[in-house]
Design a protein around this motif. Sequence first.
Motif, PDB file in Angstrom:
ATOM      1  N   LYS A   1      -6.381  59.240  38.186  1.00 48.14           N
ATOM      2  CA  LYS A   1      -7.776  59.989  37.207  1.00 48.14           C
ATOM      3  C   LYS A   1      -7.035  60.097  36.103  1.00 48.14           C
ATOM      4  N   THR A   2      -6.208  60.347  36.265  1.00 49.18           N
ATOM      5  CA  THR A   2      -4.796  61.380  34.189  1.00 49.18           C
ATOM      6  C   THR A   2      -5.096  59.781  33.753  1.00 49.18           C
ATOM      7  N   SER A   3      -5.219  58.319  33.773  1.00 49.90           N
ATOM      8  CA  SER A   3      -5.329  57.735  32.965  1.00 49.90           C
ATOM      9  C   SER A   3      -6.832  57.191  32.885  1.00 49.90           C
ATOM     10  N   LEU A   4      -7.908  57.464  33.966  1.00 50.32           N
ATOM     11  CA  LEU A   4      -9.092  57.221  33.878  1.00 50.32           C
ATOM     12  C   LEU A   4      -9.462  58.067  32.506  1.00 50.32           C
ATOM     13  N   ALA A   5      -8.931  59.271  32.594  1.00 49.06           N
ATOM     14  CA  ALA A   5      -9.355  60.446  31.598  1.00 49.06           C
ATOM     15  C   ALA A   5      -8.684  60.558  30.472  1.00 49.06           C
ATOM     16  N   LEU A   6      -7.669  59.940  30.593  1.00 54.23           N
ATOM     17  CA  LEU A   6      -7.144  59.292  28.635  1.00 54.23           C
ATOM     18  C   LEU A   6      -8.184  58.332  28.503  1.00 54.23           C
ATOM     19  N   GLY A   7      -7.956  57.521  28.752  1.00 58.40           N
ATOM     20  CA  GLY A   7      -8.627  56.347  28.152  1.00 58.40           C
ATOM     21  C   GLY A   7      -9.807  56.327  27.904  1.00 58.40           C
ATOM     22  N   LEU A   8     -10.431  57.151  28.552  1.00 58.20           N
ATOM     23  CA  LEU A   8     -12.395  57.266  27.865  1.00 58.20           C
ATOM     24  C   LEU A   8     -11.580  58.313  26.550  1.00 58.20           C
ATOM     25  N   LEU A   9     -11.092  59.523  27.045  1.00 61.38           N
ATOM     26  CA  LEU A   9     -10.981  60.315  25.822  1.00 61.38           C
ATOM     27  C   LEU A   9     -10.685  59.696  24.375  1.00 61.38           C
ATOM     28  N   SER A  10      -9.015  58.579  25.077  1.00 63.68           N
ATOM     29  CA  SER A  10      -9.321  57.707  23.500  1.00 63.68           C
ATOM     30  C   SER A  10     -10.187  56.904  23.073  1.00 63.68           C
ATOM     31  N   LEU A  11     -10.404  56.390  23.828  1.00 61.41           N
ATOM     32  CA  LEU A  11     -11.910  54.717  23.647  1.00 61.41           C
ATOM     33  C   LEU A  11     -13.106  56.014  22.577  1.00 61.41           C
ATOM     34  N   LEU A  12     -13.595  57.259  24.007  1.00 60.58           N
ATOM     35  CA  LEU A  12     -14.754  58.499  22.453  1.00 60.58           C
ATOM     36  C   LEU A  12     -13.448  58.649  20.902  1.00 60.58           C
ATOM     37  N   LEU A  13     -13.058  59.471  21.301  1.00 62.41           N
ATOM     38  CA  LEU A  13     -12.048  59.535  19.310  1.00 62.41           C
ATOM     39  C   LEU A  13     -11.859  57.980  19.023  1.00 62.41           C
ATOM     40  N   PHE A  14     -11.729  57.086  19.654  1.00 65.35           N
ATOM     41  CA  PHE A  14     -11.922  55.931  18.513  1.00 65.35           C
ATOM     42  C   PHE A  14     -13.499  55.647  18.379  1.00 65.35           C
ATOM     43  N   VAL A  15     -14.723  55.758  18.662  1.00 65.05           N
ATOM     44  CA  VAL A  15     -15.368  55.469  18.775  1.00 65.05           C
ATOM     45  C   VAL A  15     -16.379  57.075  17.252  1.00 65.05           C
ATOM     46  N   ILE A  16     -15.591  57.293  17.133  1.00 63.98           N
ATOM     47  CA  ILE A  16     -16.091  58.962  16.767  1.00 63.98           C
ATOM     48  C   ILE A  16     -15.431  58.129  15.759  1.00 63.98           C
ATOM     49  N   GLY A  17     -14.298  58.478  15.724  1.00 67.62           N
ATOM     50  CA  GLY A  17     -12.783  58.334  14.170  1.00 67.62           C
ATOM     51  C   GLY A  17     -13.879  56.915  13.911  1.00 67.62           C
ATOM     52  N   SER A  18     -14.256  56.125  14.048  1.00 66.97           N
ATOM     53  CA  SER A  18     -14.270  54.688  12.992  1.00 66.97           C
ATOM     54  C   SER A  18     -15.801  55.158  12.439  1.00 66.97           C
TER      55      SER A  18
END
Length: 659
Positions: A14-31
Motif C-alpha cells: 500500500k505504501t509503494s502504491l501511494a508513493l508511486g501515485l504521488l510521484s507520478l502526480l507530482l511529475f505530471v504537475i511539474g511537467s
Amino acid sequence: MKHSKLNWLNFLYKTSLALGLLSLLLFVIGSILFRQTQKNRIQAAQEKSKREAVLATLEIERELREFSQPLSLLSQELSTGELSTTELQTRLEREITENPQIANLGVAYNLFSYDQDKMFYAPTYIRAKDAIKLIQLEDIYDYTSPEYGWFRDVFIQGAHWGEPYSWPKNDFIDEVLFGYYQPFYQPEEGSTAESLQGVIYAEYSYTHLEDIMDSLNLGKTGYGFLISQQGKFIAHPNPETVRINSNITDILQQQPDKNKLINTINKVFEEQIVETEFIDQITGKKSWVYLRPLDLNDWVVGIVFFEEEVLVDSKTKRQWLIQLSLLFMSSLFFLGVLLFWSKKFNLKKLWLLSIFSSALFIAEIGFIWQLLLENYNYLANRLVLLNKTELEKILSPHIKLSEQLHQKTPPKIPTGFFLQSVKFSEGHEIFITGYIWQKYLLGTYDELSRGFILPDAVNANDLEISEVYNYEKDGFEVIGWYVEATLHQDFEFSKYPFDRKDIEIQIWHEDLETQVILIPDLDSYELINPKIKPGINQDIILDGWTLEGSFFEYKFRKFNTNFGFKQGFSRNNAPSLYFTIAVRRNVFAPLISKLVALVCVVALLFAMLLILNRERAMEILGVAAGLIFILIIDQISVREAIAAQGLIYFDYFYFVIYL
C-alpha cells in the motif's frame, strides 16, 4: 509470525502504491508547470512588448502633432493674408527659437511665385551648432528636383509627413532629416493646385524620436525601431542604419524566409497589426517581432526581442528537468516494487527488483549527463554582442552618461580577433596564438596611442606582441598584431568531467586615461553566429576539448582604484570587451580511463562477497583494502591533473565505493 509477515507485506504494498501515485502526480504537475512557465515567460515578454509599442505609438503621435501645429497655423495665416511676406522671416525665426525640437524651418515658394524675377526662393532658418542661422535653401539644392520629392508630393498629397532623407554635402546639416510639409495658397484665391503659392516645412532630426524608442523597456537586447510608409528607418538603435537610409525590405532580403517576412511588412503597411517569429541567419537567434502602424501617418513602430533571453537559463532549466526525472524514476521504482514484490515473496523477485532499480539509477545518471552535454544558453545572463543594434543599445546609457556629465564622448575603436591555436597550460592558465587588429578613424582619433593591453597575461616573459601590418582603408588606419600570450583564467572544475570552460580574453586599450571603448569589429566577420565560431581557426585542435562556439561580450567591472590618474578618473562600470571561446570537455576519455576502473573494482568486491564465506573474512578485507588504496591513488592523480581546489563531481563516485 506468518500473519505478521503478511501485514508487513500489505503495508509495504500500500505504501509503494501511494508513493508511486504521488510521484507520478507530482511529475505530471511539474511537467505542466515547467512547460507553462516557459510559455508564460514568452507570453509575458510579448505582452510587455505590445504595451511598450502602444506607449511608443501614442508618444510619437503626440510629438508629431506638436511638431505640425506651428506649420498649420503659419499656412492658415499666409493663405488668409494675416501674415505678410515681409513679416514671414521674423515669424519663422520666432517659431524655431520657441521649438527646440525643430532642426530647420522655412518656406519654399513655387516657381516665380515669390517674385516674377526669382525662379526659386526658400528662406530657411536652421539650427547649426546650437545657433540659429538664416540660409537660402535653393543655394544648397534644387528643392523642386524629383530627388527631393517632398516639394512635389505636396501637390499630390497635400499636407503630409515626408520620407527620411539627407541634404547634399553642406556646412550646416549632415544628419538624416524627416519633415512635415504644409501647402499655403495665394490669399483669397482658394485652396486649389493652381493657386498653391508654396510649401511651409519643418524638418526634425531623427534623434528626437530615437530617444522615445530608446526609452522602451525591452530587456538587455530587445529594441524598438520606427519605419516610414516606404520602409525607410526613421529611428533605430544603430544610428548607421538610419544614416545610410536603410530600407527594411532590403534587410529582410538577407533572411532565408524573406518572402514570409516581406509579406508581413506589406500587411502592416495596409494598416494591420502583425506579429511574427523568425530566425536571424546572421546571429542564429530566434526573434519575435511586433509591428504596429501609427494612425497619424502610416509609419510603423516595430518591437524585437530574442526568445532565448526571456527563457529560463540553462542552469535553472537543468535543475528543473532533473527534479522531474527523479519524480518519474521514483514512480517507476515503486511500480517495480508492486510488480516484483507480492505476497509470494522470494529471492528471485528480490534480484529482479534489484536489477530493475539499478537500471533506473543508471538511466537517471545517463539523463543527467545528457543534460550537462546539451548546448548552453549564453544569452539569458550575458551581454553577448551579435550585431551593431545590440552593441549600440548596450553602450547607449554609458555614452549618454558622459554627455550628461559634460565629458568628452568616449572614443569607440573597432577591435577584432583571430586565434590560431589555444592550449591549456596548467590548471588555470591557457596559451594562445593569433592576431588582434584595431581600426582608428583618421582625422578623429589621431591623438590616441595605438595599442592594447591583455590584463590577464601571467607575466611579461609569456607575452609577445609584434605589429605585422599597418595600412589605411575607407578612412581608417588598420593596425594588426601577432600575439602569443599565456593568460590566467578563472576556471571552475566542480563538474569534472562534464565541465565547460569559457576562455575569456579580456582586452583594454593602452590609453587608460582616455577611457576608450573597444567595440567588436563585426564588419570583419562574414557571420557572427557563435555556432559558426567566428574569429577561430577552423583547423584548430584542442586536445581533450570540443569547441562549441565563440563570441564577443561585454562585462561591467568595478575597480577600487583610479590607477594613479587624476581625481575623478574611474573605470567602474566601464564596458570591458571580451572575446570568449566556449569549449566542452570530451567526456569519453575520462569515463573510459576512470569510470571503467571503478566499475571493475566494484564488480570484484561484489564477486568476492558472493564467493567467499565468513571464515575467510580477513582475506576479503585484505583484498578490499588493497583495491581501496589503488582507488585513493587514482583519485589523487585525477585531482592533481586538473588542479582542483574543492570537491569535483567525480569525487562522489570514489566516496560511494569507500563507503
